[in-house]
Design a protein around this motif. Structure first.
Motif, PDB file in Angstrom:
ATOM      1  N   LEU A 133       0.837  -1.197   0.000  1.00 43.61           N
ATOM      2  CA  LEU A 133       0.000   0.000   0.000  1.00 43.61           C
ATOM      3  C   LEU A 133       0.882   1.260   0.000  1.00 43.61           C
ATOM      4  N   SER A 134       1.981   1.206   0.737  1.00 43.23           N
ATOM      5  CA  SER A 134       2.926   2.336   0.724  1.00 43.23           C
ATOM      6  C   SER A 134       3.441   2.574  -0.693  1.00 43.23           C
ATOM      7  N   ILE A 135       3.706   1.478  -1.411  1.00 43.05           N
ATOM      8  CA  ILE A 135       4.218   1.590  -2.777  1.00 43.05           C
ATOM      9  C   ILE A 135       3.173   2.185  -3.726  1.00 43.05           C
ATOM     10  N   ARG A 136       1.910   1.783  -3.555  1.00 42.90           N
ATOM     11  CA  ARG A 136       0.864   2.343  -4.425  1.00 42.90           C
ATOM     12  C   ARG A 136       0.746   3.855  -4.214  1.00 42.90           C
ATOM     13  N   PHE A 137       0.822   4.281  -2.963  1.00 43.69           N
ATOM     14  CA  PHE A 137       0.779   5.715  -2.651  1.00 43.69           C
ATOM     15  C   PHE A 137       1.988   6.408  -3.275  1.00 43.69           C
ATOM     16  N   TYR A 138       3.153   5.818  -3.090  1.00 45.92           N
ATOM     17  CA  TYR A 138       4.407   6.384  -3.599  1.00 45.92           C
ATOM     18  C   TYR A 138       4.361   6.546  -5.113  1.00 45.92           C
ATOM     19  N   GLU A 139       3.883   5.511  -5.820  1.00 42.90           N
ATOM     20  CA  GLU A 139       3.820   5.571  -7.284  1.00 42.90           C
ATOM     21  C   GLU A 139       3.029   6.787  -7.756  1.00 42.90           C
ATOM     22  N   GLN A 140       1.849   6.979  -7.187  1.00 39.10           N
ATOM     23  CA  GLN A 140       0.998   8.079  -7.632  1.00 39.10           C
ATOM     24  C   GLN A 140       1.687   9.419  -7.408  1.00 39.10           C
ATOM     25  N   HIS A 141       2.344   9.558  -6.264  1.00 37.46           N
ATOM     26  CA  HIS A 141       2.953  10.850  -5.944  1.00 37.46           C
ATOM     27  C   HIS A 141       4.262  11.063  -6.703  1.00 37.46           C
ATOM     28  N   LEU A 142       5.020   9.985  -6.898  1.00 38.51           N
ATOM     29  CA  LEU A 142       6.242  10.106  -7.696  1.00 38.51           C
ATOM     30  C   LEU A 142       5.903  10.504  -9.134  1.00 38.51           C
ATOM     31  N   LEU A 143       4.882   9.847  -9.701  1.00 41.60           N
ATOM     32  CA  LEU A 143       4.471  10.191 -11.073  1.00 41.60           C
ATOM     33  C   LEU A 143       4.023  11.641 -11.142  1.00 41.60           C
ATOM     34  N   GLY A 144       3.335  12.101 -10.095  1.00 38.50           N
ATOM     35  CA  GLY A 144       2.910  13.496 -10.054  1.00 38.50           C
ATOM     36  C   GLY A 144       4.102  14.441 -10.095  1.00 38.50           C
ATOM     37  N   LEU A 145       5.121  14.145  -9.295  1.00 37.10           N
ATOM     38  CA  LEU A 145       6.299  15.018  -9.249  1.00 37.10           C
ATOM     39  C   LEU A 145       7.084  14.958 -10.565  1.00 37.10           C
ATOM     40  N   ALA A 146       7.020  13.801 -11.241  1.00 36.54           N
ATOM     41  CA  ALA A 146       7.745  13.647 -12.503  1.00 36.54           C
ATOM     42  C   ALA A 146       6.964  14.226 -13.688  1.00 36.54           C
TER      43      ALA A 146
ATOM     44  N   ARG B 103      -5.619  11.235  -3.583  1.00 34.32           N
ATOM     45  CA  ARG B 103      -6.286  12.343  -2.878  1.00 34.32           C
ATOM     46  C   ARG B 103      -6.223  12.242  -1.368  1.00 34.32           C
ATOM     47  N   GLU B 104      -6.009  11.038  -0.826  1.00 36.42           N
ATOM     48  CA  GLU B 104      -6.034  10.910   0.633  1.00 36.42           C
ATOM     49  C   GLU B 104      -4.634  11.054   1.204  1.00 36.42           C
ATOM     50  N   PRO B 105      -4.527  11.660   2.394  1.00 32.95           N
ATOM     51  CA  PRO B 105      -3.212  11.644   3.050  1.00 32.95           C
ATOM     52  C   PRO B 105      -2.865  10.204   3.432  1.00 32.95           C
ATOM     53  N   TYR B 106      -1.594   9.924   3.505  1.00 33.28           N
ATOM     54  CA  TYR B 106      -1.192   8.545   3.790  1.00 33.28           C
ATOM     55  C   TYR B 106      -1.732   8.065   5.137  1.00 33.28           C
ATOM     56  N   SER B 107      -1.837   8.986   6.101  1.00 28.31           N
ATOM     57  CA  SER B 107      -2.320   8.608   7.439  1.00 28.31           C
ATOM     58  C   SER B 107      -3.739   8.037   7.377  1.00 28.31           C
ATOM     59  N   THR B 108      -4.548   8.479   6.409  1.00 26.60           N
ATOM     60  CA  THR B 108      -5.897   7.929   6.235  1.00 26.60           C
ATOM     61  C   THR B 108      -5.837   6.636   5.437  1.00 26.60           C
ATOM     62  N   LEU B 109      -5.086   6.688   4.346  1.00 25.95           N
ATOM     63  CA  LEU B 109      -5.013   5.538   3.439  1.00 25.95           C
ATOM     64  C   LEU B 109      -4.519   4.279   4.164  1.00 25.95           C
ATOM     65  N   ARG B 110      -3.553   4.447   5.033  1.00 26.13           N
ATOM     66  CA  ARG B 110      -2.882   3.297   5.650  1.00 26.13           C
ATOM     67  C   ARG B 110      -3.806   2.462   6.538  1.00 26.13           C
ATOM     68  N   THR B 111      -4.950   3.031   6.942  1.00 24.32           N
ATOM     69  CA  THR B 111      -5.856   2.289   7.823  1.00 24.32           C
ATOM     70  C   THR B 111      -6.710   1.299   7.031  1.00 24.32           C
ATOM     71  N   ARG B 112      -6.634   1.350   5.690  1.00 23.25           N
ATOM     72  CA  ARG B 112      -7.491   0.472   4.887  1.00 23.25           C
ATOM     73  C   ARG B 112      -6.867  -0.908   4.713  1.00 23.25           C
ATOM     74  N   ALA B 113      -7.727  -1.920   4.733  1.00 20.66           N
ATOM     75  CA  ALA B 113      -7.271  -3.294   4.483  1.00 20.66           C
ATOM     76  C   ALA B 113      -7.540  -3.603   3.012  1.00 20.66           C
ATOM     77  N   ILE B 114      -6.507  -3.871   2.256  1.00 20.68           N
ATOM     78  CA  ILE B 114      -6.642  -4.104   0.816  1.00 20.68           C
ATOM     79  C   ILE B 114      -6.535  -5.600   0.541  1.00 20.68           C
ATOM     80  N   PRO B 115      -7.568  -6.209  -0.070  1.00 18.77           N
ATOM     81  CA  PRO B 115      -7.482  -7.639  -0.396  1.00 18.77           C
ATOM     82  C   PRO B 115      -6.342  -7.892  -1.390  1.00 18.77           C
ATOM     83  N   PRO B 116      -5.690  -9.050  -1.298  1.00 19.02           N
ATOM     84  CA  PRO B 116      -4.556  -9.338  -2.197  1.00 19.02           C
ATOM     85  C   PRO B 116      -4.910  -9.211  -3.678  1.00 19.02           C
TER      86      PRO B 116
END
Ligand SMILES: [Zn+2]
Length: 283
Positions: free
Chosen positions: A135-148, A219-232
């Motif tokens: 989940l950290s990586i999915r967040f990172y990808e979106q923001h890295l692409l934004g900066l690039a 759109r969500e801050p990581y502190s909110t996103l991280r509380t979600r349980a993502i199915p594999p």
């Protein structure tokens, strides 16, 4: 120029290391001023005091000596945050390697800024600590692409519409037809545009839950996103579509660089002018 003015101090995260000569090591650093390459003289000698402070993924404070026409030389290094778990844990380490490679591919030397440095630093910390590193990586990808400059448009359809067509995937989606992610158009397609799309090997289907997850990563801050349980299965889908998107844009980037290189190679060599003025090649 005074000797002292050739030294500069910077924070840096080691994103790549390679051996140079008999005993030296070249580091690629992500710093708040951009990506740079520096050399650590004698880093591979057993008694090197600097070696422990220039590990992959570690954030250190560097004092660097500026050198003309070569790598700047690391004069001192002191680790501030080792991110040590990323070198001991196979899965977390693999995620971290992906994170730094992505940065290395999207940003050329000299590119990048404090926002990119902070994003990488936070992500490496999350990759050490979080229960769900993917989940950290999915967040990172979106923001890295934004900066690039490659942020996918996920909130309105990038297909053919007379007026902007917002994408609001329902929370209960059942077996409804999928949305799509179209790297060539730079974003998501509504169901109609996905169903009627021209053939393209790049476009991937995207479930409502997948689109919603990627939107939340933007759109969500990581502190909110991280509380979600993502199915594999949802993680696997998000990873697949983003890989497609990223490979498309990296190939285009690499292709553009190769195209420019070929132009330079095939351009006629500059004629010596004899008077010392610079000649400009036309591209
Ligand atoms: Zn559409």
């Amino acid at each position: 120029m005074a000797a002292g003015s050739r030294l500069y101090r910077t924070a840096g995260i080691v994103i790549r290391r390679r051996n140079q000569g008999e005993a030296d090591r070249v580091l690629t650093l992500c710093t708040p001023q951009g990506k740079i390459e520096v050399i650590v003289k004698g880093a591979r000698k057993i008694r090197s005091r600097k070696a422990g402070h220039v590990e992959l993924f570690s954030r250190s404070d560097f004092i660097i000596s500026r050198v003309e026409h070569s790598w700047d030389i690391v004069s001192q290094a002191e680790t501030v945050e080792p991110h040590a778990r990323l070198r001991g844990d196979l899965v977390r380490g693999a995620h971290a390697r992906y994170a730094v490679e992505l940065l290395d591919r999207f940003f050329a030397p000299g590119e990048g800024d404090g926002a990119l440095f902070d994003l990488l630093d936070h992500t490496l910390t999350w990759l050490c600590e979080e229960p769900d590193p993917a989940l950290s990586i999915r967040f990172y990808e979106q923001h890295l692409l934004g900066l690039a400059g490659f942020r996918p448009e996920l909130f309105r359809c990038v297909g053919e519409h007379e007026t902007p067509h917002p994408l609001r995937p329902p929370t209960e989606h059942g077996d409804r037809p999928p949305y799509g992610l179209d790297p060539e158009r730079g974003g998501a397609l509504c169901r109609r545009c996905y169903a009627t799309r021209p053939r393209s090997r790049w476009i991937e289907p995207l479930s409502a839950a997948g689109l919603s997850l990627l939107q939340d990563c933007q759109r969500e801050p990581y502190s909110t996103l991280r509380t979600r349980a993502i199915p594999p299965a949802l993680h696997a889908e998000a990873a697949r579509v983003m890989e497609r998107y990223i490979v498309y844009h990296l190939e285009r980037q690499v292709g553009a660089a190769r195209f420019l290189r070929n132009l330079r190679i095939t351009a006629p060599p500059a004629q010596p002018t004899g008077d010392g003025t610079k000649t400009h090649r036309r591209l």
